[in-house]
Scaffold this motif. Structure first.
Motif, PDB file in Angstrom:
ATOM      1  N   LEU A 343       0.826  -1.210   0.000  1.00 49.24           N
ATOM      2  CA  LEU A 343       0.000   0.000   0.000  1.00 49.24           C
ATOM      3  C   LEU A 343       0.863   1.263   0.000  1.00 49.24           C
ATOM      4  CD1 LEU A 343      -2.848   1.210   0.178  1.00 49.24           C
ATOM      5  CD2 LEU A 343      -2.700   0.996   2.679  1.00 49.24           C
ATOM      6  N   GLU A 344       1.982   1.233   0.726  1.00 46.37           N
ATOM      7  CA  GLU A 344       2.876   2.394   0.800  1.00 46.37           C
ATOM      8  C   GLU A 344       3.396   2.788  -0.580  1.00 46.37           C
ATOM      9  OE1 GLU A 344       6.051   1.615   3.461  1.00 46.37           O
ATOM     10  OE2 GLU A 344       4.747   1.336   5.225  1.00 46.37           O
ATOM     11  N   LYS A 345       3.587   1.805  -1.436  1.00 49.69           N
ATOM     12  CA  LYS A 345       4.167   2.053  -2.764  1.00 49.69           C
ATOM     13  C   LYS A 345       3.122   2.016  -3.876  1.00 49.69           C
ATOM     14  CE  LYS A 345       8.386   2.260  -1.146  1.00 49.69           C
ATOM     15  NZ  LYS A 345       9.191   3.497  -1.228  1.00 49.69           N
ATOM     16  N   TYR A 346       1.848   1.996  -3.502  1.00 43.40           N
ATOM     17  CA  TYR A 346       0.809   1.820  -4.518  1.00 43.40           C
ATOM     18  C   TYR A 346       0.792   2.969  -5.531  1.00 43.40           C
ATOM     19  CZ  TYR A 346      -3.753   1.343  -6.714  1.00 43.40           C
ATOM     20  OH  TYR A 346      -4.761   1.240  -7.644  1.00 43.40           O
ATOM     21  N   ASN A 347       0.905   4.184  -5.065  1.00 46.71           N
ATOM     22  CA  ASN A 347       0.897   5.326  -5.987  1.00 46.71           C
ATOM     23  C   ASN A 347       2.098   5.294  -6.935  1.00 46.71           C
ATOM     24  OD1 ASN A 347      -1.508   6.423  -5.074  1.00 46.71           O
ATOM     25  ND2 ASN A 347      -0.499   7.622  -3.471  1.00 46.71           N
ATOM     26  N   ASP A 348       3.239   4.819  -6.432  1.00 44.01           N
ATOM     27  CA  ASP A 348       4.414   4.685  -7.297  1.00 44.01           C
ATOM     28  C   ASP A 348       4.181   3.612  -8.358  1.00 44.01           C
ATOM     29  OD1 ASP A 348       5.830   6.597  -5.840  1.00 44.01           O
ATOM     30  OD2 ASP A 348       6.539   5.105  -4.409  1.00 44.01           O
ATOM     31  N   LEU A 349       3.474   2.551  -7.980  1.00 44.44           N
ATOM     32  CA  LEU A 349       3.150   1.496  -8.946  1.00 44.44           C
ATOM     33  C   LEU A 349       2.197   2.036 -10.019  1.00 44.44           C
ATOM     34  CD1 LEU A 349       2.657  -1.461  -6.440  1.00 44.44           C
ATOM     35  CD2 LEU A 349       4.453  -1.318  -8.162  1.00 44.44           C
ATOM     36  N   LYS A 350       1.193   2.765  -9.580  1.00 47.00           N
ATOM     37  CA  LYS A 350       0.231   3.337 -10.525  1.00 47.00           C
ATOM     38  C   LYS A 350       0.923   4.284 -11.511  1.00 47.00           C
ATOM     39  CE  LYS A 350      -3.827   4.871  -9.669  1.00 47.00           C
ATOM     40  NZ  LYS A 350      -4.929   5.663  -9.098  1.00 47.00           N
ATOM     41  N   ALA A 351       1.888   5.026 -11.010  1.00 43.48           N
ATOM     42  CA  ALA A 351       2.601   5.968 -11.868  1.00 43.48           C
ATOM     43  C   ALA A 351       3.382   5.254 -12.973  1.00 43.48           C
ATOM     44  CB  ALA A 351       3.555   6.810 -11.021  1.00 43.48           C
ATOM     45  N   LYS A 352       3.717   3.988 -12.743  1.00 44.21           N
ATOM     46  CA  LYS A 352       4.410   3.179 -13.738  1.00 44.21           C
ATOM     47  C   LYS A 352       3.429   2.358 -14.583  1.00 44.21           C
ATOM     48  CE  LYS A 352       8.615   2.455 -10.922  1.00 44.21           C
ATOM     49  NZ  LYS A 352       9.724   2.569 -11.876  1.00 44.21           N
ATOM     50  N   ASN A 353       2.124   2.640 -14.442  1.00 41.62           N
ATOM     51  CA  ASN A 353       1.068   1.890 -15.132  1.00 41.62           C
ATOM     52  C   ASN A 353       1.095   0.406 -14.757  1.00 41.62           C
ATOM     53  OD1 ASN A 353      -1.223   1.574 -16.726  1.00 41.62           O
ATOM     54  ND2 ASN A 353      -0.049   1.239 -18.608  1.00 41.62           N
TER      55      ASN A 353
END
Length: 428
Positions: A343-353
């Protein structure tokens, strides 16, 4: 022609005699319209048939001989009941509260006896040691001391009134459980004893639920120094091409998978793939579920049941450069530790599609909904626990289990932990 007719008539008569019924009585307020009957092969549940109730009774007709463990699963209310068959009619009555089974009454002789024996054994294992420990703290001539002695003597007794000699499966199960799986250190058996038991045992070994724990006991008895040698010795004795040899091979592959013994799993999975004989259904299912999740394989599609945070109808409908599939449960302690890190890195994952898809093995709707409220990624669940249809498709033996897919739904990585997921994407 006359002889053939007589033999055929005998076979028909035998098949009719072999048939038995399973009747499960339920209260009128039990909101369940389906029940699925399973038999057992090793540790694998085999679906037999599906029935609906008539006059508050689910009735299954079983047309063949069967001595062993059975279970009925109620998919809409997520209840499971287990029982035994000795090739005779089974009669069970359920007590239900808020659509959950609260009590089971076994009305047929075999299941009633099995229940009493199991209850007595549990009391001996769990209660008797505790009572024995505390008896020295009370005077023998006190009221409590006298009552304590009576209970200790009762639990220590032989239970001659629970004699299973006229019940072949109950005798088989309890005799071999006591011999091979008991905690009694005075009943230690050798690895050779276990090999001979697995080799010489009748067909009830596969239907008894004893096979997997006995195999684990065998592996433990041989120690960690040469597990492969112990397995080879067992398979050589059984002849791996035989039905029993293939069942044992299938169980061992799953055991090595559960305990993350990758080298051993790969060795015996390779052995299974290279067999030249006719493959049994049991081993074929193990081969298929493993092939489904090999690196480079197309991850089998799954049609969502009631997914949240998406309008997609299936895994394949989700469009992304990469997908992280995680099988988890709200009751899994490892998931509790790992998913917050995702969850902590979810936005970073989304940013990489990169899309995250959570597939839950929960069975409690309230617990599941409460947990996913904190997870913004795609979540779906059949709410059937380990009875979920995707456990076999994706060869799931533990939670959490992760897969990383490319844009074409090919499996490109199978991380063991969330740290490996984040490392794959350079997000540690």
């Amino acid at each position: 022609m006359k002889k053939i007719y007589i033999i055929s008539a005998l076979l028909v008569a035998f098949s009719l005699q072999a048939q038995f019924n399973i009747a499960i009585q339920v209260p009128t307020d039990f909101k369940e319209q389906d029940a699925i009957l399973y038999t057992l092969n090793g540790s694998k549940d085999i679906i037999v048939s599906k029935e609906s109730p008539k006059n508050n009774v689910f009735t299954f007709k079983y047309p063949k001989n069967y001595l062993g463990m059975m279970k009925v699963y109620f998919p809409n209310t997520n209840n499971t009941i287990s029982f035994i068959s000795e090739n005779k009619n089974v009669d069970i009555k359920l007590e239900v509260q808020n659509n959950k089974v609260k009590d089971i009454t076994y009305l047929d002789e075999a299941n009633n006896l099995m229940f009493k024996i199991q209850e007595s054994s549990q009391k001996k294992e769990l209660i008797l040691p505790a009572l024995t420990q505390i008896k020295d703290y009370y005077k023998e001539n006190s009221e409590f001391g006298k009552a304590l002695k009576i209970e200790i003597d009762r639990l220590s007794g032989s239970n001659n009134d629970l004699n299973p000699t006229s019940h072949p499966f109950i005798s088989y199960y309890n005799t071999n459980y006591a011999k091979f799986l008991s905690n009694d250190s005075s009943k230690k058996v050798s690895p050779d004893d276990i090999v001979n038991f697995i080799d010489k045992s009748n067909d009830m070994l596969e239907t008894s639920s004893l096979l997997r724990p006995v195999l684990v006991a065998y592996l433990n008895a041989g120690g960690n120094s040469n597990v492969s040698g112990s397995v080879d010795k067992l398979l050589d004795k059984l002849k791996v091409e035989t039905p029993r040899g293939q069942t044992v091979l299938s169980e061992l592959i799953d055991i090595f998978d559960v305990y993350e013994m990758k080298d051993l799993k790969d060795k015996y999975l390779g052995l299974a793939k290279n067999l030249k004989c006719t493959i049994t259904d049991r081993l074929a299912s193990t081969l298929k579920s493993n092939a489904n999740v090999e690196i480079g394989a197309s991850f089998p599609n799954y049609k969502f049941q009631s997914a949240v945070n998406t309008t997609s109808k299936s895994i394949y409908d989700v469009k992304a450069d990469k997908k992280v599939i995680v099988f988890w449960s709200s009751t899994c302690s490892h998931c509790e530790n790992e998913l917050p890190k995702l969850l902590e890195k979810y936005n970073d994952l989304k940013a990489k599609n990169i899309q995250v898809i959570g597939m839950s093995l929960d069975n409690d709707k309230e617990s599941y909904n409460k947990r996913i409220s904190a997870f913004p990624w795609i979540n779906d669940s059949e709410l059937r626990g380990w009875n979920s249809s995707y456990t076999e498709t994706y060869n799931i033996h533990a939670t959490p289990t992760y897969f990383i897919l490319d844009a074409n739904n090919k499996i490109i990585s199978k991380p063991e932990h969330v740290a490996n997921v984040l490392e794959y994407f350079n997000l540690k």
